[in-house]
Design a protein around this motif. Structure first.
Motif: not given
Length: 118
Positions: A1-16
């Motif tokens: 679950m932490e990896d999924q959260q880490a892969a998100r930007s501040d806006e909740g979209a996938a991190k680019v």
């Protein structure tokens, strides 16, 4: 679950994440791209790892300044990113990559390094 959260930007979209590094590390770019993609990130990588084979084209005399255009495109990729990931096996960072790191830092982008990961 932490990896999924880490892969998100501040806006909740996938991190680019934009990858930077020497074109000599094509295999390492592919590995990092795959890993980050599986973590749920949107990965922007290099468009090519060498100059294309074009019949009757002399890359030593390039009136279109292809290298300059490719550099500008890569800077645009850095601007689009939430984070920059440096593909630097053994800690190798060349002159172009140093410029990209400085540019990313000037924009306040977080910069991570492959060589510094456990």
């Amino acid at each position: 679950m932490e990896d999924q959260q880490a892969a998100r930007s501040d806006e909740g979209a996938a991190k680019v994440i934009t990858l930077c590094g020497s074109t000599r590390f094509a295999a390492e770019f592919a590995e990092v791209n795959q890993r980050l993609t599986l973590e749920g990130c949107v990965v922007i990588s290099l468009g090519m790892f060498g100059l294309p084979e074009l019949p009757d084209y002399d890359w030593t005399v390039d009136p279109a300044d292809l290298k300059g255009r490719l550099g500008r495109v890569h800077f645009q990729k850095i601007r689009m990113a939430d984070e920059v990931f440096i593909v630097d096996p053994g800690g190798y960072v060349g002159e172009s990559t140093r410029r990209e790191i400085a540019y990313a830092e000037s924009l306040g982008k977080p910069v991570r390094y492959l060589s510094r990961e456990a």
